[in-house]
Scaffold this active site. Structure first.
Site, PDB file in Angstrom:
ATOM      1  N   ARG A  50      -7.208  -5.507  -0.916  1.00  0.00           N
ATOM      2  CA  ARG A  50      -6.709  -4.403  -0.284  1.00  0.00           C
ATOM      3  C   ARG A  50      -7.008  -4.632   0.921  1.00  0.00           C
ATOM      4  O   ARG A  50      -8.245  -5.102   1.356  1.00  0.00           O
ATOM      5  CB  ARG A  50      -7.596  -3.309  -0.695  1.00  0.00           C
ATOM      6  CG  ARG A  50      -7.431  -2.065   0.026  1.00  0.00           C
ATOM      7  CD  ARG A  50      -8.219  -0.735  -0.349  1.00  0.00           C
ATOM      8  NE  ARG A  50      -7.885   0.222   0.502  1.00  0.00           N
ATOM      9  CZ  ARG A  50      -8.848   0.933   1.262  1.00  0.00           C
ATOM     10  NH1 ARG A  50     -10.067   0.657   1.375  1.00  0.00           N
ATOM     11  NH2 ARG A  50      -8.296   1.958   1.944  1.00  0.00           N
ATOM     12  N   HIS A  79      -5.475   2.417   8.386  1.00  0.00           N
ATOM     13  CA  HIS A  79      -6.998   2.755   8.497  1.00  0.00           C
ATOM     14  C   HIS A  79      -7.313   2.818   9.873  1.00  0.00           C
ATOM     15  O   HIS A  79      -8.004   1.750  10.365  1.00  0.00           O
ATOM     16  CB  HIS A  79      -7.348   1.361   7.853  1.00  0.00           C
ATOM     17  CG  HIS A  79      -8.812   0.969   7.377  1.00  0.00           C
ATOM     18  ND1 HIS A  79      -9.061   0.940   5.956  1.00  0.00           N
ATOM     19  CD2 HIS A  79      -9.858   1.739   7.706  1.00  0.00           C
ATOM     20  CE1 HIS A  79     -10.392   1.219   5.717  1.00  0.00           C
ATOM     21  NE2 HIS A  79     -10.957   1.464   7.016  1.00  0.00           N
ATOM     22  N   GLU A 112      -8.886   7.533   4.138  1.00  0.00           N
ATOM     23  CA  GLU A 112     -10.025   8.540   4.605  1.00  0.00           C
ATOM     24  C   GLU A 112      -9.712   9.563   5.587  1.00  0.00           C
ATOM     25  O   GLU A 112     -10.293   9.460   6.768  1.00  0.00           O
ATOM     26  CB  GLU A 112     -11.449   7.693   4.736  1.00  0.00           C
ATOM     27  CG  GLU A 112     -11.930   7.001   3.895  1.00  0.00           C
ATOM     28  CD  GLU A 112     -13.320   6.340   4.299  1.00  0.00           C
ATOM     29  OE1 GLU A 112     -13.751   6.524   5.426  1.00  0.00           O
ATOM     30  OE2 GLU A 112     -13.849   5.931   3.309  1.00  0.00           O
ATOM     31  N   ASN A 126     -12.460   6.346  -2.125  1.00  0.00           N
ATOM     32  CA  ASN A 126     -13.784   5.634  -1.399  1.00  0.00           C
ATOM     33  C   ASN A 126     -15.220   6.500  -1.607  1.00  0.00           C
ATOM     34  O   ASN A 126     -15.350   7.398  -1.292  1.00  0.00           O
ATOM     35  CB  ASN A 126     -13.666   5.514   0.062  1.00  0.00           C
ATOM     36  CG  ASN A 126     -12.477   4.362   0.593  1.00  0.00           C
ATOM     37  OD1 ASN A 126     -11.828   3.866  -0.438  1.00  0.00           O
ATOM     38  ND2 ASN A 126     -12.217   4.297   1.703  1.00  0.00           N
ATOM     39  N   TYR A 179     -19.729   6.151  -1.576  1.00  0.00           N
ATOM     40  CA  TYR A 179     -20.750   5.259  -1.235  1.00  0.00           C
ATOM     41  C   TYR A 179     -22.049   5.860  -1.682  1.00  0.00           C
ATOM     42  O   TYR A 179     -22.866   5.254  -2.026  1.00  0.00           O
ATOM     43  CB  TYR A 179     -20.893   4.891   0.206  1.00  0.00           C
ATOM     44  CG  TYR A 179     -19.670   3.967   0.762  1.00  0.00           C
ATOM     45  CD1 TYR A 179     -18.491   4.270   1.189  1.00  0.00           C
ATOM     46  CD2 TYR A 179     -19.973   2.585   0.811  1.00  0.00           C
ATOM     47  CE1 TYR A 179     -17.604   3.509   1.567  1.00  0.00           C
ATOM     48  CE2 TYR A 179     -18.948   1.682   1.301  1.00  0.00           C
ATOM     49  CZ  TYR A 179     -17.808   2.294   1.528  1.00  0.00           C
ATOM     50  OH  TYR A 179     -16.778   1.454   2.100  1.00  0.00           O
ATOM     51  N   GLU A 201     -13.009   1.742  -2.251  1.00  0.00           N
ATOM     52  CA  GLU A 201     -14.076   1.142  -1.623  1.00  0.00           C
ATOM     53  C   GLU A 201     -15.474   1.839  -2.285  1.00  0.00           C
ATOM     54  O   GLU A 201     -15.520   2.968  -2.792  1.00  0.00           O
ATOM     55  CB  GLU A 201     -14.079   1.605  -0.040  1.00  0.00           C
ATOM     56  CG  GLU A 201     -13.233   1.052   0.941  1.00  0.00           C
ATOM     57  CD  GLU A 201     -13.391   1.598   2.137  1.00  0.00           C
ATOM     58  OE1 GLU A 201     -14.571   2.112   2.680  1.00  0.00           O
ATOM     59  OE2 GLU A 201     -12.270   1.505   2.858  1.00  0.00           O
TER      60      GLU A 201
HETATM   61  C1  GBH Z   1     -15.636   3.673   4.920  1.00  0.00           C
HETATM   62  O1  GBH Z   1     -15.916   4.767   5.412  1.00  0.00           O
HETATM   63  C2  GBH Z   1     -14.463   2.812   5.848  1.00  0.00           C
HETATM   64  O2  GBH Z   1     -13.293   3.252   5.251  1.00  0.00           O
HETATM   65  C3  GBH Z   1     -14.608   1.523   6.271  1.00  0.00           C
HETATM   66  O3  GBH Z   1     -13.740   1.367   7.242  1.00  0.00           O
HETATM   67  C4  GBH Z   1     -16.037   1.248   6.376  1.00  0.00           C
HETATM   68  O4  GBH Z   1     -16.391   0.145   7.182  1.00  0.00           O
HETATM   69  C5  GBH Z   1     -16.781   1.577   5.403  1.00  0.00           C
HETATM   70  O5  GBH Z   1     -16.820   2.958   4.992  1.00  0.00           O
HETATM   71  C6  GBH Z   1     -18.442   1.474   5.486  1.00  0.00           C
HETATM   72  O6  GBH Z   1     -19.129   2.465   6.387  1.00  0.00           O
HETATM   73  O7  GBH Z   1     -23.177   8.419  10.521  1.00  0.00           O
HETATM   74  O8  GBH Z   1     -23.956  10.297   9.391  1.00  0.00           O
HETATM   75  O9  GBH Z   1     -22.067  10.545  10.959  1.00  0.00           O
HETATM   76  C7  GBH Z   1     -16.965   5.390   4.742  1.00  0.00           C
HETATM   77  C8  GBH Z   1     -17.053   6.948   5.019  1.00  0.00           C
HETATM   78  C9  GBH Z   1     -17.689   8.517   6.972  1.00  0.00           C
HETATM   79  C10 GBH Z   1     -19.342   6.836   6.247  1.00  0.00           C
HETATM   80  C11 GBH Z   1     -18.217   8.737   8.179  1.00  0.00           C
HETATM   81  C12 GBH Z   1     -20.016   7.052   7.347  1.00  0.00           C
HETATM   82  C13 GBH Z   1     -20.790   8.782   9.167  1.00  0.00           C
HETATM   83  C14 GBH Z   1     -21.693   9.354   8.685  1.00  0.00           C
HETATM   84  N1  GBH Z   1     -17.912   7.121   6.168  1.00  0.00           N
HETATM   85  N2  GBH Z   1     -19.845   8.272   7.721  1.00  0.00           N
HETATM   86  S1  GBH Z   1     -22.814   9.666  10.179  1.00  0.00           S
END
Ligand code: GBH
Length: 487
Positions: A84, A129, A174, A316, A318, A383
């Protein structure tokens, strides 16, 4: 961490697609090479190095524009089925419009796609993206509905030039994350401070744009190209912080705001924004003395047009958080409209990213929530991954992957969720947006002080390759043993 490893003995179905993911701005570099135009991340990193953790940009990044064959070599070593990646809109259309089509940009993606196919790897393309061409930001960016026309034109170029070989398409990555770039200043490009207004307008254009591109594919390309079009939405799992009815209602409302905002219009049987979102934002808007809701409205016709515009659900995921009643955030704002307070359980293991705690069971709960809420759509996990500081002996990343994949297997085999594929974030260490190069997600280490940017396998990449090869998680002690051997 060992105790969360491998709680079951299930296998991945034979047709399950495994892979790894990246995004253009985070890996390509070559920001102004061969006719590429400027985009909003070029602009943000050049104008506001003070917003970036290490003051650095994606100008060179992992130099995948020149080193894409090294990326494919790593993918081949992992034995993946699918890769991807995202297309840089400004590399293909430097002005954002189809008045100028940049031949070297098309050639780059043609070469990458052909190299993947020559190695038996299927391309999965994200159209957007986060890297909007700057000229389109100059006319307002995503809050301007006109951008939907530009996005449709751009998508037509991609289907036309790459659709003979690309069968997996994602319109957006996202929207929840990148629309915050029109709500809060230091969240995402373009960093516009219009909380509770600009973010909702952005989301509205994104939903229109997504549906336009889905229907374009249906009308013009599907019959011949026979691919699939989806969208990637991001969601944490929102767990009630205690057993009270109030906390359970609040945690559910949080799900409706963060995932439902984009998922409900597309994937629910009724379409449109979640009713709890419409009600709360309307009520808050009236209290603020406005004449209409800060959340834009769809007509009946538009609701029908957007509803069902998917072949699969890109997810996605995490991490998780705890939610309970309370208020938080500036007024007005998305976060304030939710009306919740957020926390984490101090026992959850940490990563290099403050927002990323290791909560594998939250993944299973989220997959079950999606299956229940949206009539069990095919879900492709686009993701999932773990950040550290770039260590080659990355046992914590291995534990993260095996424990999250273990929950994914339970979702398939015990909960009946239709999970069809998984691309790990990320193939290589890359530019982590406002965190610069300070947080690393790669299965492969990239030495950013070496101009040749070598890709070096981390321990986790070997475990991942084994999982992909055997379609099975390693036995519980695998990680420890392999580490001892390597030492
Ligand atoms: C993904 O976002 C992205 O698609 C990717 O590009 C990125 O590299 C990857 O995750 C790893 O981060 O700091 O408390 O304000 C994941 C979703 C949304 C997670 C925004 C971090 C910020 C939270 N992201 N969030 S905060």
């Amino acid at each position: 961490l060992q105790s969360v490893l491998c709680g079951n003995n299930y296998s991945f179905p034979p047709d399950f697609l495994f892979g790894a993911a990246t995004a253009a701005y985070q890996i390509e570099g070559a920001w102004n090479v061969d006719g590429k135009g400027e985009n909003i991340w070029d602009r943000l990193t050049h104008d506001h190095p003070d917003w970036i953790a290490d003051g650095l940009s994606g100008d060179v990044a992992a130099d995948s524009y020149h080193l894409y064959k090294e990326d494919v070599r790593a993918l081949k070593e992992l034995g993946v089925n699918v890769y991807r990646f995202s297309v840089s809109w400004s590399r293909v259309l430097p002005t954002g419009g189809i008045d100028t089509v940049n031949k070297p940009g098309l050639a780059y993606y043609n070469n990458l796609i052909n190299e993947l196919l020559a190695n038996g790897i299927e391309p999965m393309v994200t159209m957007y993206h986060w890297d909007l061409p700057q000229p389109l930001q100059d006319i307002g960016g995503w809050p301007n509905l006109e951008i939907a026309n530009y996005f449709e034109d751009y998508a037509r170029v991609l289907f036309t030039h790459f659709g003979d070989r690309v069968k997996w398409w994602l319109t957006f990555n996202e929207p929840l994350s990148f629309c915050s770039g029109y709500g809060e200043q230091r969240q995402s490009a373009p960093g516009i401070d219009a909380h509770g207004i600009g973010d909702y307008l952005c989301g509205h254009t994104v939903l229109h744009s997504h549906a336009r591109v889905y229907h374009l594919y249906d009308k013009v390309f599907r019959k011949k190209q026979r691919g699939r079009v989806g969208i990637t939405l991001d969601s944490m799992w929102s767990q009630p912080r205690d057993g009270s009815q109030e906390s359970r209602e609040t945690a559910e409302r949080v799900m409706q705001f963060q995932l439902g905002w984009f998922a409900h219009p597309i994937f629910s049987s009724g379409g449109d924004y979640p009713s709890v979102m419409k009600e709360r934002i309307y009520n808050n808007s009236m209290k603020e003395g406005r004449t209409r809701s800060r959340l834009p409205t769809f007509s009946k016709k538009q609701i029908k047009y957007i509803q069902g515009s998917f072949d699969f659900f890109g997810l996605n995921h995490y991490s998780s958080f705890l939610a309970g009643p309370g208020t938080f955030g500036e007024f007005p704002s998305f976060i304030r409209d939710i009306g919740a307070q957020f926390s984490v359980d101090p026992s959850w293991p940490s990563s290099a990213s403050i927002w990323l705690k290791v909560v594998p069971w939250g993944f299973r709960k989220l997959l079950a929530w999606i299956a229940h809420e949206y009539n069990n759509p095919p879900v492709f996990v686009t993701e999932n991954g773990f950040s550290d500081h770039g260590e080659l002996r990355d046992a914590n990343r291995t534990t993260y992957y095996t424990s999250y994949l273990s929950e994914l297997l339970k979702a398939i085999h015990e909960d009946g969720c239709k999970v069809i594929g998984y691309t790990a974030w990320s193939l290589i260490d890359n530019y982590e947006w406002l965190r610069g190069y300070t947080e690393k997600f790669g299965l492969y280490y990239v030495n950013y002080s070496d101009p040749t940017r070598p890709r070096i396998p981390k321990d986790s990449s070997r475990v991942m390759a084994e999982i992909i090869r055997t379609r099975h998680l390693p036995p519980q002690n695998y990680v420890e043993e392999s580490r001892l051997e390597a030492d």
